[in-house]
Design a protein around this motif. Structure first.
Motif, PDB file in Angstrom:
ATOM      1  N   PRO A 346       0.823  -1.234   0.000  1.00 13.47           N
ATOM      2  CA  PRO A 346       0.000   0.000   0.000  1.00 13.47           C
ATOM      3  C   PRO A 346       0.843   1.264   0.000  1.00 13.47           C
ATOM      4  O   PRO A 346       0.344   2.343  -0.306  1.00 13.47           O
ATOM      5  CB  PRO A 346      -0.811  -0.130   1.299  1.00 13.47           C
ATOM      6  N   ASN A 347       2.123   1.146   0.357  1.00 10.07           N
ATOM      7  CA  ASN A 347       3.000   2.317   0.358  1.00 10.07           C
ATOM      8  C   ASN A 347       3.139   2.922  -1.034  1.00 10.07           C
ATOM      9  O   ASN A 347       3.350   4.129  -1.181  1.00 10.07           O
ATOM     10  CB  ASN A 347       4.383   1.929   0.877  1.00 10.07           C
ATOM     11  N   LEU A 348       2.998   2.088  -2.078  1.00  8.79           N
ATOM     12  CA  LEU A 348       3.114   2.599  -3.447  1.00  8.79           C
ATOM     13  C   LEU A 348       2.008   3.604  -3.747  1.00  8.79           C
ATOM     14  O   LEU A 348       2.247   4.651  -4.361  1.00  8.79           O
ATOM     15  CB  LEU A 348       3.056   1.448  -4.448  1.00  8.79           C
ATOM     16  N   LYS A 349       0.789   3.274  -3.307  1.00 14.25           N
ATOM     17  CA  LYS A 349      -0.331   4.191  -3.524  1.00 14.25           C
ATOM     18  C   LYS A 349      -0.103   5.508  -2.771  1.00 14.25           C
ATOM     19  O   LYS A 349      -0.384   6.590  -3.298  1.00 14.25           O
ATOM     20  CB  LYS A 349      -1.640   3.556  -3.062  1.00 14.25           C
ATOM     21  N   GLU A 350       0.411   5.407  -1.556  1.00 14.76           N
ATOM     22  CA  GLU A 350       0.617   6.598  -0.745  1.00 14.76           C
ATOM     23  C   GLU A 350       1.684   7.501  -1.361  1.00 14.76           C
ATOM     24  O   GLU A 350       1.528   8.729  -1.407  1.00 14.76           O
ATOM     25  CB  GLU A 350       1.023   6.204   0.676  1.00 14.76           C
ATOM     26  N   VAL A 351       2.764   6.897  -1.853  1.00 15.11           N
ATOM     27  CA  VAL A 351       3.809   7.689  -2.512  1.00 15.11           C
ATOM     28  C   VAL A 351       3.237   8.389  -3.738  1.00 15.11           C
ATOM     29  O   VAL A 351       3.489   9.575  -3.978  1.00 15.11           O
ATOM     30  CB  VAL A 351       4.996   6.793  -2.915  1.00 15.11           C
ATOM     31  N   ASN A 352       2.459   7.651  -4.519  1.00 13.39           N
ATOM     32  CA  ASN A 352       1.856   8.234  -5.717  1.00 13.39           C
ATOM     33  C   ASN A 352       0.947   9.404  -5.371  1.00 13.39           C
ATOM     34  O   ASN A 352       0.979  10.451  -6.023  1.00 13.39           O
ATOM     35  CB  ASN A 352       1.061   7.163  -6.464  1.00 13.39           C
ATOM     36  N   ASN A 353       0.139   9.229  -4.332  1.00 17.31           N
ATOM     37  CA  ASN A 353      -0.821  10.273  -3.975  1.00 17.31           C
ATOM     38  C   ASN A 353      -0.168  11.503  -3.349  1.00 17.31           C
ATOM     39  O   ASN A 353      -0.794  12.554  -3.259  1.00 17.31           O
ATOM     40  CB  ASN A 353      -1.877   9.706  -3.020  1.00 17.31           C
ATOM     41  N   GLN A 354       1.091  11.362  -2.901  1.00 15.97           N
ATOM     42  CA  GLN A 354       1.809  12.502  -2.335  1.00 15.97           C
ATOM     43  C   GLN A 354       2.612  13.271  -3.384  1.00 15.97           C
ATOM     44  O   GLN A 354       3.216  14.298  -3.065  1.00 15.97           O
ATOM     45  CB  GLN A 354       2.761  12.022  -1.226  1.00 15.97           C
ATOM     46  N   LEU A 355       2.599  12.793  -4.623  1.00 14.56           N
ATOM     47  CA  LEU A 355       3.402  13.444  -5.665  1.00 14.56           C
ATOM     48  C   LEU A 355       2.841  14.808  -6.058  1.00 14.56           C
ATOM     49  O   LEU A 355       3.549  15.613  -6.663  1.00 14.56           O
ATOM     50  CB  LEU A 355       3.495  12.538  -6.900  1.00 14.56           C
ATOM     51  N   GLU A 356       1.596  15.050  -5.727  1.00 12.38           N
ATOM     52  CA  GLU A 356       1.036  16.367  -6.009  1.00 12.38           C
ATOM     53  C   GLU A 356       1.836  17.447  -5.283  1.00 12.38           C
ATOM     54  O   GLU A 356       2.050  18.544  -5.811  1.00 12.38           O
ATOM     55  CB  GLU A 356      -0.428  16.426  -5.594  1.00 12.38           C
ATOM     56  N   ASP A 357       2.297  17.140  -4.077  1.00 13.41           N
ATOM     57  CA  ASP A 357       3.080  18.102  -3.310  1.00 13.41           C
ATOM     58  C   ASP A 357       4.419  18.374  -3.988  1.00 13.41           C
ATOM     59  O   ASP A 357       4.907  19.505  -3.994  1.00 13.41           O
ATOM     60  CB  ASP A 357       3.299  17.577  -1.893  1.00 13.41           C
ATOM     61  N   LEU A 358       5.013  17.331  -4.576  1.00 16.86           N
ATOM     62  CA  LEU A 358       6.274  17.518  -5.300  1.00 16.86           C
ATOM     63  C   LEU A 358       6.070  18.429  -6.506  1.00 16.86           C
ATOM     64  O   LEU A 358       6.897  19.312  -6.775  1.00 16.86           O
ATOM     65  CB  LEU A 358       6.827  16.169  -5.750  1.00 16.86           C
ATOM     66  N   VAL A 359       4.981  18.225  -7.216  1.00 22.15           N
ATOM     67  CA  VAL A 359       4.683  19.074  -8.373  1.00 22.15           C
ATOM     68  C   VAL A 359       4.483  20.521  -7.931  1.00 22.15           C
ATOM     69  O   VAL A 359       4.940  21.458  -8.592  1.00 22.15           O
ATOM     70  CB  VAL A 359       3.441  18.551  -9.124  1.00 22.15           C
ATOM     71  N   LEU A 360       3.817  20.708  -6.806  1.00 21.93           N
ATOM     72  CA  LEU A 360       3.608  22.060  -6.281  1.00 21.93           C
ATOM     73  C   LEU A 360       4.945  22.712  -5.908  1.00 21.93           C
ATOM     74  O   LEU A 360       5.110  23.929  -6.054  1.00 21.93           O
ATOM     75  CB  LEU A 360       2.687  22.024  -5.066  1.00 21.93           C
ATOM     76  N   GLN A 361       5.889  21.904  -5.445  1.00 21.72           N
ATOM     77  CA  GLN A 361       7.212  22.442  -5.131  1.00 21.72           C
ATOM     78  C   GLN A 361       7.929  22.914  -6.395  1.00 21.72           C
ATOM     79  O   GLN A 361       8.620  23.935  -6.381  1.00 21.72           O
ATOM     80  CB  GLN A 361       8.051  21.385  -4.409  1.00 21.72           C
ATOM     81  N   THR A 362       7.771  22.176  -7.479  1.00 24.84           N
ATOM     82  CA  THR A 362       8.383  22.616  -8.745  1.00 24.84           C
ATOM     83  C   THR A 362       7.731  23.915  -9.223  1.00 24.84           C
ATOM     84  O   THR A 362       8.408  24.779  -9.779  1.00 24.84           O
ATOM     85  CB  THR A 362       8.256  21.545  -9.836  1.00 24.84           C
ATOM     86  N   LYS A 363       6.423  24.044  -8.984  1.00 26.02           N
ATOM     87  CA  LYS A 363       5.741  25.295  -9.349  1.00 26.02           C
ATOM     88  C   LYS A 363       6.265  26.457  -8.504  1.00 26.02           C
ATOM     89  O   LYS A 363       6.416  27.582  -9.003  1.00 26.02           O
ATOM     90  CB  LYS A 363       4.233  25.147  -9.146  1.00 26.02           C
ATOM     91  N   ARG A 364       6.528  26.178  -7.248  1.00 23.76           N
ATOM     92  CA  ARG A 364       7.074  27.212  -6.371  1.00 23.76           C
ATOM     93  C   ARG A 364       8.454  27.639  -6.852  1.00 23.76           C
ATOM     94  O   ARG A 364       8.790  28.836  -6.832  1.00 23.76           O
ATOM     95  CB  ARG A 364       7.156  26.684  -4.923  1.00 23.76           C
ATOM     96  N   TYR A 365       9.234  26.685  -7.292  1.00 23.60           N
ATOM     97  CA  TYR A 365      10.557  27.019  -7.814  1.00 23.60           C
ATOM     98  C   TYR A 365      10.436  27.881  -9.071  1.00 23.60           C
ATOM     99  O   TYR A 365      11.197  28.846  -9.250  1.00 23.60           O
ATOM    100  CB  TYR A 365      11.350  25.753  -8.144  1.00 23.60           C
ATOM    101  N   GLU A 366       9.516  27.542  -9.929  1.00 27.14           N
ATOM    102  CA  GLU A 366       9.298  28.331 -11.144  1.00 27.14           C
ATOM    103  C   GLU A 366       8.970  29.778 -10.784  1.00 27.14           C
ATOM    104  O   GLU A 366       9.444  30.720 -11.450  1.00 27.14           O
ATOM    105  CB  GLU A 366       8.171  27.723 -11.971  1.00 27.14           C
ATOM    106  N   ASN A 367       8.169  29.969  -9.745  1.00 31.56           N
ATOM    107  CA  ASN A 367       7.830  31.325  -9.310  1.00 31.56           C
ATOM    108  C   ASN A 367       9.072  32.081  -8.828  1.00 31.56           C
ATOM    109  O   ASN A 367       9.269  33.251  -9.166  1.00 31.56           O
ATOM    110  CB  ASN A 367       6.784  31.283  -8.198  1.00 31.56           C
ATOM    111  N   LEU A 368       9.908  31.402  -8.031  1.00 31.62           N
ATOM    112  CA  LEU A 368      11.127  32.038  -7.532  1.00 31.62           C
ATOM    113  C   LEU A 368      12.106  32.327  -8.671  1.00 31.62           C
ATOM    114  O   LEU A 368      12.800  33.348  -8.664  1.00 31.62           O
ATOM    115  CB  LEU A 368      11.791  31.139  -6.481  1.00 31.62           C
ATOM    116  N   TYR A 369      12.132  31.433  -9.629  1.00 32.68           N
ATOM    117  CA  TYR A 369      12.980  31.625 -10.817  1.00 32.68           C
ATOM    118  C   TYR A 369      12.533  32.865 -11.585  1.00 32.68           C
ATOM    119  O   TYR A 369      13.357  33.714 -11.959  1.00 32.68           O
ATOM    120  CB  TYR A 369      12.884  30.368 -11.677  1.00 32.68           C
TER     121      TYR A 369
END
Length: 442
Positions: A346-369
């Protein structure tokens, strides 16, 4: 045939004798059970029973075929039809169940493929995001741009056709001493003291654009103190000197304001990048632990060093190999049991469902860039504005100011292109788009 009649009839002397005898009276309330059944059963059925009994005793009657009884009762036919309907439904349901089972298997396979695809791409995103955070944190401006700004700030520089140090001395001699600096010991001391203030090591140790402003302020304080005991230095002279000096002060103040705001913006940008890197560290630790990889350890090292060292081992290839081993474990008869794989991991599902936060972090970096380049644009405009002030106040010729603005514009363009090429934000965009974070798995 008569010999086969019931024996009771044989004991009498014929049917006539039986008919001459009167039948016994039947008492009310004592009717035979046979009579009751006779009333209940239909007449054709009684006839059929009687005929079959007779046929069983008489061989000749056996040769006579039984009469065909036609009835309107459709119960049997309905039962047969109902049985056929149930059989058909059972077959249909069986096919539907098989289809559902097959669909469930396909659904599990699709879920697994999505999870696998997302996590593998996320492993590359972790690496790219960390690399670009470190790169942007190390940026201020380019060396050439720094040299240009420093030359404008240096009191000894003649980048605009004048040296602030020389101009201050000239103003003291012209306005304060009325061009009599070479006459009298006091005048000579005033000039020497002014030069001493300008060349003070204290001001040389100052950073940013404060030296010109600090020098101008110190010289004014010195002249005011000297005027107390020197009657040659009157208030009118001091006011005129201050007015001329303020033309330079306004220019350097504008330049200083541009540098300070740019420096403040850079520091804030770096702080936000550091916070983003902390969040990236936490997210990476969660994913690594869930996949049974060793998590990065901070220790006493700077976070950037810790992250760089961790990515020597945590690579995309390692994650690909992890899923290959997982599939091999759940393969039976050359077929992967996706249902068991997902249920037991079940950890695979949890990792997958938490990837939205990683994508949001990349968006935050784009803003700082993007904020970095916005900051650079603002800085460019402010420096140009300070050069325009120098022109308006008659500190430098228009041709010199135009050349300096053109030079600054070229240096700024080169700096932007260098940073864009170094960071390559499109690489991060492309990789992040591969993560289908919108599809959560339950």
């Amino acid at each position: 045939m008569l010999k086969h009649l019931p024996t009771e009839m044989q004991h009498y002397k014929g049917l006539d004798a039986l008919c001459n005898n009167s039948l016994p009276l039947v008492q009310p309330g004592k009717k035979s059970r046979i009579s009751k059944w006779m009333k209940v059963l239909p007449a054709p059925f009684i006839f059929l029973l009687t005929f079959q009994a007779a046929q069983a005793q008489d061989p000749e009657l056996k040769a006579i075929s039984s009469p065909v009884i036609k009835t309107q009762d459709t119960t049997i036919r309905k039962l047969v039809e109902e049985m056929q309907r149930i059989t058909d439904n059972d077959k249909t349901n069986s096919n539907a169940i098989q289809a559902l089972l097959q669909g469930k298997e396909i659904d599990n396979m699709s879920k697994y493929d999505l999870i696998k695809y997302n996590i593998i791409n996320a492993s590359e995103t972790y690496y790219l995001l960390n690399k670009k955070i470190i790169d942007l944190k190390s940026r201020t401006t380019t060396n050439n741009l720094d040299v240009f700004i420093t030359s404008l700030n240096n009191p000894e520089s003649k980048a605009l056709g004048f040296s602030l140090s020389d101009r201050i001395v000239e103003l003291v001699e012209k306005i304060i001493l009325k061009n009599k600096s070479d006459k009298g010991e006091k005048n000579s001391k005033i000039v020497e003291s002014t030069k001493s203030i300008i060349n003070s090591p204290i001001f040389q140790s100052f950073t940013s654009l404060t030296p010109p402003l600090a020098i101008a302020n110190s010289v004014m304080n010195f002249l005011h103190s000297v005027s107390v005991n020197n009657k040659q230095i009157n208030q009118k002279s001091l006011q005129e000197f201050e007015k001329e000096l303020n033309k330079y002060v306004v220019y350097y103040t504008a330049l200083n304001d541009a540098n300070q705001k740019f420096e403040y913006g850079l520091n804030f940008n770096k702080d936000q990048l550091s916070l983003l890197q902390d969040n990236l560290y936490d997210h990476l630790s969660f994913t690594a632990t869930s996949l049974k990889f060793p998590a990065p350890q901070k220790g006493n090292k700077p976070l950037s060093q810790t992250m760089n060292e961790y990515f020597y081992d945590f690579k995309k290839e390692k994650v690909v190999d992890y899923f290959a081993q997982l599939e091999a474990k759940y393969t039976k008869n050359k077929r992967i049991d996706y249902e068991s794989l997902l249920r037991e991991n079940p950890n695979l599902k949890e990792v997958n469902n938490q990837l939205e936060d990683l994508v949001l972090q990349t968006k935050r970096y784009e803003n700082l860039y993007n904020e970095y380049f916005t900051l650079l644009d603002s800085y460019y405009n402010k420096v140009n504005n300070s050069l325009k002030i120098a022109q308006d106040n008659g500190l430098a010729d228009k041709s010199i100011i135009d050349n300096k603005q053109a030079e600054f514009r070229s240096l700024k363009t080169d700096a932007v292109q260098e940073i864009q090429a170094s960071i390559n934000i499109r690489e991060l965009y492309a990789n992040t788009e591969k993560i289908k974070y919108r599809y959560r798995i339950f």
